[in-house]
Write a protein that holds these residues in place. Structure first.
Motif, PDB file in Angstrom:
ATOM      1  N   ASP A 138       0.207  -2.187  -6.843  1.00  0.00           N
ATOM      2  CA  ASP A 138       0.166  -2.057  -5.723  1.00  0.00           C
ATOM      3  C   ASP A 138      -1.226  -2.311  -4.969  1.00  0.00           C
ATOM      4  OD1 ASP A 138       3.444  -2.804  -5.426  1.00  0.00           O
ATOM      5  OD2 ASP A 138       3.435   0.192  -5.113  1.00  0.00           O
ATOM      6  N   ILE A 139      -1.978  -0.474  -5.702  1.00  0.00           N
ATOM      7  CA  ILE A 139      -3.539  -0.784  -5.233  1.00  0.00           C
ATOM      8  C   ILE A 139      -4.153  -2.305  -5.542  1.00  0.00           C
ATOM      9  CG2 ILE A 139      -3.936   0.799  -6.221  1.00  0.00           C
ATOM     10  CD1 ILE A 139      -5.417  -0.173  -9.042  1.00  0.00           C
ATOM     11  N   ASN A 140      -3.601  -3.547  -5.933  1.00  0.00           N
ATOM     12  CA  ASN A 140      -3.747  -4.681  -5.188  1.00  0.00           C
ATOM     13  C   ASN A 140      -3.125  -5.436  -4.608  1.00  0.00           C
ATOM     14  OD1 ASN A 140      -5.979  -4.098  -7.724  1.00  0.00           O
ATOM     15  ND2 ASN A 140      -3.766  -4.848  -8.881  1.00  0.00           N
ATOM     16  N   TYR A 145      -7.100  -5.776   1.994  1.00  0.00           N
ATOM     17  CA  TYR A 145      -8.921  -5.387   1.692  1.00  0.00           C
ATOM     18  C   TYR A 145      -9.194  -5.497   0.196  1.00  0.00           C
ATOM     19  CZ  TYR A 145      -8.592  -2.805   6.589  1.00  0.00           C
ATOM     20  OH  TYR A 145      -9.128  -2.594   7.556  1.00  0.00           O
ATOM     21  N   SER A 146      -7.515  -5.489  -0.658  1.00  0.00           N
ATOM     22  CA  SER A 146      -7.862  -5.499  -1.761  1.00  0.00           C
ATOM     23  C   SER A 146      -8.882  -6.643  -2.909  1.00  0.00           C
ATOM     24  CB  SER A 146      -6.665  -5.768  -2.401  1.00  0.00           C
ATOM     25  OG  SER A 146      -5.746  -4.369  -2.095  1.00  0.00           O
ATOM     26  N   TYR A 147      -9.395  -6.345  -3.606  1.00  0.00           N
ATOM     27  CA  TYR A 147     -10.470  -7.446  -4.260  1.00  0.00           C
ATOM     28  C   TYR A 147      -9.367  -7.560  -5.402  1.00  0.00           C
ATOM     29  CZ  TYR A 147     -15.488  -5.732  -2.960  1.00  0.00           C
ATOM     30  OH  TYR A 147     -15.878  -5.691  -2.102  1.00  0.00           O
ATOM     31  N   MET A 148      -9.623  -9.282  -6.065  1.00  0.00           N
ATOM     32  CA  MET A 148      -8.754  -9.538  -6.370  1.00  0.00           C
ATOM     33  C   MET A 148      -8.274  -9.166  -8.442  1.00  0.00           C
ATOM     34  SD  MET A 148     -11.682 -12.740  -7.911  1.00  0.00           S
ATOM     35  CE  MET A 148     -12.494 -12.826  -9.166  1.00  0.00           C
ATOM     36  N   ARG A 149      -7.838  -9.142  -8.811  1.00  0.00           N
ATOM     37  CA  ARG A 149      -7.342  -8.452  -9.542  1.00  0.00           C
ATOM     38  C   ARG A 149      -8.528  -8.810 -11.041  1.00  0.00           C
ATOM     39  NH1 ARG A 149      -2.486 -10.025  -7.549  1.00  0.00           N
ATOM     40  NH2 ARG A 149      -0.974  -8.209  -7.649  1.00  0.00           N
ATOM     41  N   ALA A 150      -8.679 -10.168 -11.384  1.00  0.00           N
ATOM     42  CA  ALA A 150      -9.828 -10.180 -12.250  1.00  0.00           C
ATOM     43  C   ALA A 150     -11.019 -10.176 -11.954  1.00  0.00           C
ATOM     44  CB  ALA A 150      -9.086 -12.019 -12.930  1.00  0.00           C
ATOM     45  N   ASN A 183      -9.971  -1.287  -5.701  1.00  0.00           N
ATOM     46  CA  ASN A 183      -8.873  -1.107  -4.688  1.00  0.00           C
ATOM     47  C   ASN A 183      -7.990   0.046  -5.074  1.00  0.00           C
ATOM     48  OD1 ASN A 183      -9.920  -4.492  -4.490  1.00  0.00           O
ATOM     49  ND2 ASN A 183      -7.920  -4.183  -6.304  1.00  0.00           N
ATOM     50  N   PHE A 184      -8.273   0.922  -7.079  1.00  0.00           N
ATOM     51  CA  PHE A 184      -8.124   2.119  -6.916  1.00  0.00           C
ATOM     52  C   PHE A 184      -8.291   3.155  -6.111  1.00  0.00           C
ATOM     53  CE2 PHE A 184      -6.744   5.594  -9.194  1.00  0.00           C
ATOM     54  CZ  PHE A 184      -5.476   6.049  -9.757  1.00  0.00           C
ATOM     55  N   HIS A 210     -12.724  -3.594   9.509  1.00  0.00           N
ATOM     56  CA  HIS A 210     -11.305  -4.585   9.027  1.00  0.00           C
ATOM     57  C   HIS A 210     -10.902  -4.942   8.151  1.00  0.00           C
ATOM     58  CE1 HIS A 210      -9.789  -2.135  13.597  1.00  0.00           C
ATOM     59  NE2 HIS A 210     -10.173  -2.906  13.785  1.00  0.00           N
ATOM     60  N   ILE A 211     -12.064  -5.237   7.547  1.00  0.00           N
ATOM     61  CA  ILE A 211     -11.764  -5.954   6.536  1.00  0.00           C
ATOM     62  C   ILE A 211     -13.348  -6.171   5.417  1.00  0.00           C
ATOM     63  CG2 ILE A 211     -13.279  -7.722   7.476  1.00  0.00           C
ATOM     64  CD1 ILE A 211     -11.538  -9.332   5.063  1.00  0.00           C
ATOM     65  N   PRO A 212     -12.954  -5.695   4.266  1.00  0.00           N
ATOM     66  CA  PRO A 212     -14.790  -5.226   3.398  1.00  0.00           C
ATOM     67  C   PRO A 212     -15.407  -6.956   3.152  1.00  0.00           C
ATOM     68  CG  PRO A 212     -12.801  -5.044   1.991  1.00  0.00           C
ATOM     69  CD  PRO A 212     -12.957  -5.433   3.385  1.00  0.00           C
ATOM     70  N   PHE A 213     -15.181  -7.574   3.205  1.00  0.00           N
ATOM     71  CA  PHE A 213     -15.567  -9.116   2.625  1.00  0.00           C
ATOM     72  C   PHE A 213     -16.954  -9.913   4.066  1.00  0.00           C
ATOM     73  CE2 PHE A 213     -11.533  -8.323   1.045  1.00  0.00           C
ATOM     74  CZ  PHE A 213     -12.065  -8.324  -0.149  1.00  0.00           C
TER      75      PHE A 213
END
Length: 308
Positions: A138-140, A145-150, A183-184, A210-213
């Protein structure tokens, strides 16, 4: 008899007159001394105050003059659209900039908000740094807001369900630029990147967040300055990363601590740092199709030499 009385009377009068004259002289001397003493104290106090203020004024003037030379350097050698640079003195807040307010793709510098906010929660005793939370997918999946898993990091290699402390994840995120680590932190430390975290980051950078990117070089510098002011364990983690021999830190003397956060994504290469020199400063370098790691290293050394 009368003659003796008259002589005694005249003698006592002379003694009395002499005493009065002496007292008057003493009073005049006292008044003169008191007035001169007050005047001298006022002068001494004024001189002392001036001597205390002069070094501060001189230092401020010196820092501004040095920063003016940094600005000249940026104007003459880095006046390109692909460069975004912001430098701020931590002595007097004077600054120099080249495209400092231009929005760039943040890459991994977008992890600074999660790092900062988690340290803030530690400092305010709202979260125990050693309390463990489960690693869940769920953190991903926090939208926007979440970065990609890889990508960068080591958390992705751990089994789901394993528990980790936020302090451990903060170290991994700083050291390895861990995607899932950020993400965690945002999920548990920032309450799923919630409204309180959004408001705090907005307060620092001076606009809604509203967005970290997407971020500017100046905004990244402001985030790093906030981390400097926290002076928590995060600073130590950011000064012991996998990337300390490149970019901003490469040519800085090894006895000078550099706490920094890098970011890479295709044509984007960034590095944001606190340089703990004699005259400490923040330097934020963001590039798009401009320069290389080596070019950032050279720029960093030039700025260091001017400011120190």
């Amino acid at each position: 008899m009368k003659f003796r009385q008259l002589a005694a009377f005249l003698l006592s009068s002379l003694v009395l007159l002499s005493g009065c004259a002496t007292n008057n002289s003493q009073e005049e001397t006292y008044e003169s001394t008191r007035v001169e003493g007050v005047t001298k104290k006022q002068v001494d106090d004024s001189s002392s105050l001036k001597s205390r203020e002069e070094p501060k004024a001189k230092q401020g003037t010196t820092e501004k003059a040095k920063m003016a030379k940094v600005q000249q350097l940026l104007d003459e050698e880095y006046n390109e659209e692909g460069y975004g640079i912001y430098v701020e003195s931590l002595v007097d807040e004077s600054s120099a900039s080249m495209n400092g307010n231009r929005l760039f793709f943040a890459a991994s510098t977008g992890k600074l908000p999660a790092l900062y906010y988690t340290q803030k929660m530690f400092d305010e005793k709202k979260i125990d740094p050693n309390k463990k939370f489960p690693y869940v997918d769920d953190i991903n999946e926090v939208e926007d807001y979440s970065y990609m898993r890889a990508g960068a990091g080591v958390l992705q290699d751990e089994e789901l369900g394993t528990e980790f402390s936020l302090d451990q994840i903060m170290e991994w995120t700083a050291k390895h630029s861990d995607n899932q680590g950020a993400n965690f932190l945002g999920y548990y430390g920032g309450d799923k990147f919630g409204s309180d975290m959004q408001k705090e980051i907005a307060r620092i950078i001076g606009r809604p967040w509203h967005i970290p990117f997407e971020v500017t070089p100046k905004e990244n510098a402001l985030l790093m300055k906030a981390i400097y002011e926290q002076d928590g364990k995060l600073v130590t983690y950011l000064s012991k990363t996998d990337y300390d021999n490149e970019r901003i830190a490469e040519y800085i003397p090894k006895d000078v601590k550099v706490a920094h956060k890098i970011g890479d994504a295709e044509e984007f290469t960034h590095d944001i740092a606190i340089v703990y020199a004699k005259n400490p400063y923040i330097i934020s370098v963001m590039t798009e199709d401009a320069g290389s790691y080596e070019d950032t290293s050279i720029l960093s050394k030039k700025v260091y030499d001017i400011l120190n």
